[in-house]
Scaffold this motif. Sequence first.
Motif, PDB file in Angstrom:
ATOM      1  N   ASP A 493     -18.929   6.740  28.692  1.00 12.67           N
ATOM      2  CA  ASP A 493     -18.561   5.939  29.855  1.00 12.67           C
ATOM      3  C   ASP A 493     -19.165   4.543  29.805  1.00 12.67           C
ATOM      4  O   ASP A 493     -18.546   3.578  30.269  1.00 12.67           O
ATOM      5  CB  ASP A 493     -18.889   6.648  31.168  1.00 12.67           C
ATOM      6  CG  ASP A 493     -20.273   7.263  31.219  1.00 12.67           C
ATOM      7  OD1 ASP A 493     -20.904   7.448  30.166  1.00 12.67           O
ATOM      8  OD2 ASP A 493     -20.734   7.588  32.334  1.00 12.67           O
ATOM      9  N   GLY A 494     -20.366   4.379  29.242  1.00 17.31           N
ATOM     10  CA  GLY A 494     -20.940   3.047  29.123  1.00 17.31           C
ATOM     11  C   GLY A 494     -20.153   2.174  28.170  1.00 17.31           C
ATOM     12  O   GLY A 494     -19.874   1.002  28.455  1.00 17.31           O
ATOM     13  N   SER A 495     -19.771   2.708  27.034  1.00 14.14           N
ATOM     14  CA  SER A 495     -18.972   1.960  26.075  1.00 14.14           C
ATOM     15  C   SER A 495     -17.566   1.693  26.601  1.00 14.14           C
ATOM     16  O   SER A 495     -16.992   0.627  26.362  1.00 14.14           O
ATOM     17  CB  SER A 495     -18.885   2.730  24.753  1.00 14.14           C
ATOM     18  OG  SER A 495     -20.113   2.695  24.068  1.00 14.14           O
ATOM     19  N   PHE A 496     -17.011   2.658  27.316  1.00 16.07           N
ATOM     20  CA  PHE A 496     -15.685   2.474  27.902  1.00 16.07           C
ATOM     21  C   PHE A 496     -15.644   1.229  28.779  1.00 16.07           C
ATOM     22  O   PHE A 496     -14.696   0.431  28.708  1.00 16.07           O
ATOM     23  CB  PHE A 496     -15.311   3.703  28.726  1.00 16.07           C
ATOM     24  CG  PHE A 496     -14.117   3.508  29.616  1.00 16.07           C
ATOM     25  CD1 PHE A 496     -12.837   3.642  29.128  1.00 16.07           C
ATOM     26  CD2 PHE A 496     -14.279   3.186  30.960  1.00 16.07           C
ATOM     27  CE1 PHE A 496     -11.727   3.453  29.950  1.00 16.07           C
ATOM     28  CE2 PHE A 496     -13.190   2.996  31.789  1.00 16.07           C
ATOM     29  CZ  PHE A 496     -11.903   3.124  31.278  1.00 16.07           C
ATOM     30  N   ALA A 497     -16.679   1.035  29.585  1.00 16.39           N
ATOM     31  CA  ALA A 497     -16.697  -0.110  30.494  1.00 16.39           C
ATOM     32  C   ALA A 497     -16.679  -1.428  29.743  1.00 16.39           C
ATOM     33  O   ALA A 497     -16.201  -2.443  30.262  1.00 16.39           O
ATOM     34  CB  ALA A 497     -17.933  -0.036  31.396  1.00 16.39           C
ATOM     35  N   MET A 498     -17.188  -1.439  28.513  1.00 17.09           N
ATOM     36  CA  MET A 498     -17.235  -2.667  27.729  1.00 17.09           C
ATOM     37  C   MET A 498     -15.938  -2.954  26.984  1.00 17.09           C
ATOM     38  O   MET A 498     -15.696  -4.092  26.586  1.00 17.09           O
ATOM     39  CB  MET A 498     -18.378  -2.589  26.712  1.00 17.09           C
ATOM     40  CG  MET A 498     -19.759  -2.505  27.311  1.00 17.09           C
ATOM     41  SD  MET A 498     -20.999  -2.482  25.991  1.00 17.09           S
ATOM     42  CE  MET A 498     -22.504  -2.467  26.974  1.00 17.09           C
ATOM     43  N   ALA A 499     -15.113  -1.956  26.765  1.00 18.58           N
ATOM     44  CA  ALA A 499     -13.987  -2.125  25.846  1.00 18.58           C
ATOM     45  C   ALA A 499     -12.660  -1.616  26.367  1.00 18.58           C
ATOM     46  O   ALA A 499     -11.681  -1.591  25.621  1.00 18.58           O
ATOM     47  CB  ALA A 499     -14.309  -1.420  24.526  1.00 18.58           C
ATOM     48  N   CYS A 500     -12.585  -1.211  27.634  1.00 17.39           N
ATOM     49  CA  CYS A 500     -11.370  -0.533  28.108  1.00 17.39           C
ATOM     50  C   CYS A 500     -10.135  -1.420  28.076  1.00 17.39           C
ATOM     51  O   CYS A 500      -9.011  -0.910  28.051  1.00 17.39           O
ATOM     52  CB  CYS A 500     -11.590   0.045  29.499  1.00 17.39           C
ATOM     53  SG  CYS A 500     -12.066  -1.155  30.758  1.00 17.39           S
ATOM     54  N   VAL A 551      -7.856   3.977  34.803  1.00 17.01           N
ATOM     55  CA  VAL A 551      -7.781   2.730  34.023  1.00 17.01           C
ATOM     56  C   VAL A 551      -6.906   2.920  32.798  1.00 17.01           C
ATOM     57  O   VAL A 551      -6.062   2.071  32.473  1.00 17.01           O
ATOM     58  CB  VAL A 551      -9.196   2.262  33.618  1.00 17.01           C
ATOM     59  CG1 VAL A 551      -9.121   1.084  32.654  1.00 17.01           C
ATOM     60  CG2 VAL A 551     -10.009   1.880  34.848  1.00 17.01           C
ATOM     61  N   ALA A 552      -7.094   4.023  32.090  1.00 13.32           N
ATOM     62  CA  ALA A 552      -6.275   4.282  30.904  1.00 13.32           C
ATOM     63  C   ALA A 552      -4.795   4.362  31.272  1.00 13.32           C
ATOM     64  O   ALA A 552      -3.936   3.790  30.583  1.00 13.32           O
ATOM     65  CB  ALA A 552      -6.724   5.572  30.225  1.00 13.32           C
ATOM     66  N   ARG A 553      -4.494   5.041  32.364  1.00  4.96           N
ATOM     67  CA  ARG A 553      -3.093   5.137  32.789  1.00  4.96           C
ATOM     68  C   ARG A 553      -2.541   3.767  33.174  1.00  4.96           C
ATOM     69  O   ARG A 553      -1.376   3.456  32.888  1.00  4.96           O
ATOM     70  CB  ARG A 553      -2.972   6.109  33.958  1.00  4.96           C
ATOM     71  CG  ARG A 553      -3.170   7.563  33.555  1.00  4.96           C
ATOM     72  CD  ARG A 553      -3.189   8.494  34.765  1.00  4.96           C
ATOM     73  NE  ARG A 553      -3.318   9.898  34.360  1.00  4.96           N
ATOM     74  CZ  ARG A 553      -3.549  10.894  35.208  1.00  4.96           C
ATOM     75  NH1 ARG A 553      -3.687  10.641  36.525  1.00  4.96           N
ATOM     76  NH2 ARG A 553      -3.657  12.128  34.755  1.00  4.96           N
ATOM     77  N   GLU A 558      -1.524   7.763  28.252  1.00  6.99           N
ATOM     78  CA  GLU A 558      -1.606   9.084  28.877  1.00  6.99           C
ATOM     79  C   GLU A 558      -3.071   9.489  28.980  1.00  6.99           C
ATOM     80  O   GLU A 558      -3.824   9.383  28.005  1.00  6.99           O
ATOM     81  CB  GLU A 558      -0.826  10.093  28.048  1.00  6.99           C
ATOM     82  CG  GLU A 558      -0.882  11.514  28.566  1.00  6.99           C
ATOM     83  CD  GLU A 558      -0.215  12.501  27.628  1.00  6.99           C
ATOM     84  OE1 GLU A 558      -0.619  13.683  27.642  1.00  6.99           O
ATOM     85  OE2 GLU A 558       0.684  12.093  26.857  1.00  6.99           O
ATOM     86  N   ALA A 559      -3.507   9.976  30.130  1.00  7.66           N
ATOM     87  CA  ALA A 559      -4.931  10.282  30.311  1.00  7.66           C
ATOM     88  C   ALA A 559      -5.116  11.497  31.194  1.00  7.66           C
ATOM     89  O   ALA A 559      -4.332  11.737  32.124  1.00  7.66           O
ATOM     90  CB  ALA A 559      -5.658   9.083  30.913  1.00  7.66           C
ATOM     91  N   HIS A 560      -6.186  12.257  30.917  1.00 11.14           N
ATOM     92  CA  HIS A 560      -6.481  13.479  31.664  1.00 11.14           C
ATOM     93  C   HIS A 560      -7.986  13.665  31.786  1.00 11.14           C
ATOM     94  O   HIS A 560      -8.742  13.321  30.876  1.00 11.14           O
ATOM     95  CB  HIS A 560      -5.902  14.702  30.939  1.00 11.14           C
ATOM     96  CG  HIS A 560      -4.463  14.570  30.570  1.00 11.14           C
ATOM     97  ND1 HIS A 560      -3.437  14.848  31.448  1.00 11.14           N
ATOM     98  CD2 HIS A 560      -3.874  14.174  29.399  1.00 11.14           C
ATOM     99  CE1 HIS A 560      -2.275  14.640  30.841  1.00 11.14           C
ATOM    100  NE2 HIS A 560      -2.512  14.229  29.609  1.00 11.14           N
ATOM    101  N   THR A 561      -8.395  14.247  32.889  1.00 15.48           N
ATOM    102  CA  THR A 561      -9.755  14.753  33.022  1.00 15.48           C
ATOM    103  C   THR A 561      -9.774  16.193  32.526  1.00 15.48           C
ATOM    104  O   THR A 561      -8.916  16.988  32.905  1.00 15.48           O
ATOM    105  CB  THR A 561     -10.227  14.702  34.481  1.00 15.48           C
ATOM    106  OG1 THR A 561     -10.201  13.350  34.931  1.00 15.48           O
ATOM    107  CG2 THR A 561     -11.635  15.249  34.614  1.00 15.48           C
ATOM    108  N   LEU A 584      -8.905  11.412  26.987  1.00 10.81           N
ATOM    109  CA  LEU A 584      -9.483  12.569  27.668  1.00 10.81           C
ATOM    110  C   LEU A 584     -10.879  12.207  28.169  1.00 10.81           C
ATOM    111  O   LEU A 584     -11.721  11.740  27.388  1.00 10.81           O
ATOM    112  CB  LEU A 584      -9.572  13.772  26.723  1.00 10.81           C
ATOM    113  CG  LEU A 584      -8.265  14.233  26.064  1.00 10.81           C
ATOM    114  CD1 LEU A 584      -8.526  15.435  25.179  1.00 10.81           C
ATOM    115  CD2 LEU A 584      -7.193  14.533  27.111  1.00 10.81           C
ATOM    116  N   ASP A 585     -11.131  12.432  29.426  1.00 15.11           N
ATOM    117  CA  ASP A 585     -12.442  12.179  30.031  1.00 15.11           C
ATOM    118  C   ASP A 585     -13.133  13.518  30.256  1.00 15.11           C
ATOM    119  O   ASP A 585     -12.628  14.381  30.977  1.00 15.11           O
ATOM    120  CB  ASP A 585     -12.262  11.436  31.357  1.00 15.11           C
ATOM    121  CG  ASP A 585     -13.581  10.992  31.963  1.00 15.11           C
ATOM    122  OD1 ASP A 585     -14.623  11.112  31.288  1.00 15.11           O
ATOM    123  OD2 ASP A 585     -13.573  10.520  33.117  1.00 15.11           O
TER     124      ASP A 585
END
Length: 614
Positions: A493-500, A551-553, A558-561, A584-585
Amino acid sequence: MTHRRRRVSARAPFSGVSVYDVQPQHQPHAPAAAEDPGPAPRTRRGCDALVDALVAGGVTTLFGVPGDTGVALYDALYERADDIRHILARDERHAASMADAYARSGNRVGVVEVSSGGGTTYVVGGLGEAYAAGVPVLLITSDIHAASRGTGALTEIDQVALFSAVTKWTRVAESADDLPELVARALREAVSGRPAPVALIVPENVLDAPTRARPAPDAAAPALPARRPGAPAAAVAEAARLLSRARRPAVLAGSGVHVSGAWRSLEELAATVGAAVATSIHGKGAVGGDCPWSVGVVGNNGALPGANALLREADTVLLVGTRANATDTNSWTGPARGGVPVIQIDIDPGRAGRNFPGAIALPGDADTVLRQLLAEVIPVDDSERALRLTAVRAAAQTPAPAARPVEPAPGDGPRLLPDEVVRVVCAGLPAGTPVIADPGTPTPNVAAYWKQREAGREVIVPRGHGPMGYAIPAAVGVAMARPGTPLVSFTADGSFAMACGELETVSRLEVPVLFVQFTNHSLGWIKMLQHLYSGRRYFGVDPGTIDAVAVARACGVEAHTVGSTAELQERVADFAERPRPVYLDVEVPHMIDYTPPVPAWDRGPAGNAERPVY
């Protein structure tokens, strides 16, 4: 007859044709008129010479972000869209990460383009990783007009000084006529000796200047490695004598094995002298997991106990294509400095033996020097080889220390264990699937638990600097190097915030990537360090939560928890059957609650408050 241009859908997969096609547009009948001679031929410019030189040098893919000073370059790229594909990134640092991963995955030069000012300062972050990790990247950057130097012009910065810490060669093109030779020289420099980034700076007046310069007729893509020098014969003979006499020999292999393509020679040497083979994180895959002499990753990040113990107890250690720094050697304990004979093969003479004074230095290409050793060593007899092999297999199968149990806090949802997630994803995808891992939770778990059967560079982890936010853009680079190949990218999640933002790039290009995000709602690695070494005084490590799935959607992915192992297995199987961009989260425990395979941290809960040496 006139023509109009029709844009091809941005989502259409690249097929080697221009992003534009030309179709006739019939006009109403009109009286005959004098034939229109059309526009006058355009003057050939520096930007045209630059792009032609890239094509002549074998460059087919260029990652970048446009800016004011590079407009002419983009005009030239438009004209050569059939020959060189431009991948538009959303950030210059990410463009550099794409080029870095492209280079690692394809064992070729990655090329990134940015403009002056913010583009140059942003790209430095991406180049730092490539420089430290020995990755060949060519940076092409436009600059302000030469006449504006020293005037405080918008975006003016000393680019030569800026890139000095992250490139091994930098030149400023002062004439358009020089561009073909400068491009060819830059490509050669990137792959010569120890691979590393190089930079070519082109002021906008040079891009616009008229020129007749063209690439040399013999211009060709430089090979990697550029040369395959051997080591001095006397040093090889001494190293072979030590390996032949050793009772517990071991090898620590790094990324130089991948660059050289020395996988087969390494395995043959291990079998000949009866030596265990461990790897750094960058060297993962230097021998395949099916090789009986493999013990996996060693060091202080992603190593299992048996592998580290085997290196620590070896009586002779051969280092091949690795920096052998503190992390790789578990704070200089495997091997110990001054403890046992060390032999080091490195393409850079200045690095061979640098971290182990007194080591036998074997400067040269990894495959070439390994073949030299094979010609000199005395094979171990069969009975002794069998005994050593038994010890190697026992070390490889030593389990990790039992992690502390995870007690869910009130209100917590389901959480999966990161090592289990890696195992499930690995088991559900075909052998040979490329995998990328961000720093933090992904790195030690992928290093320890991703099983790779065949030798080769399938796993890419940025351990030059360990930059967060690498894995999402790097997935684009790997996808361009290996078109059509499904791959997996582990992030957090930390890296996601930098590169999403690059998820939009993934969606636009429709690259088949399965992203798996480990979410623990903190900057977990740093929080763990504060937990172990700062008296549990947590500060600046607990940002707010971002809904990664939303955010991914929003980016078109396509994104899922995912909340259970069974669901994860289903999602992975679905991706394997129908590869496409999928995010996938996965909620995982904090490192404080479930310690990853980081050997120094195993000592922390027992009261050892001494931080490891990196």
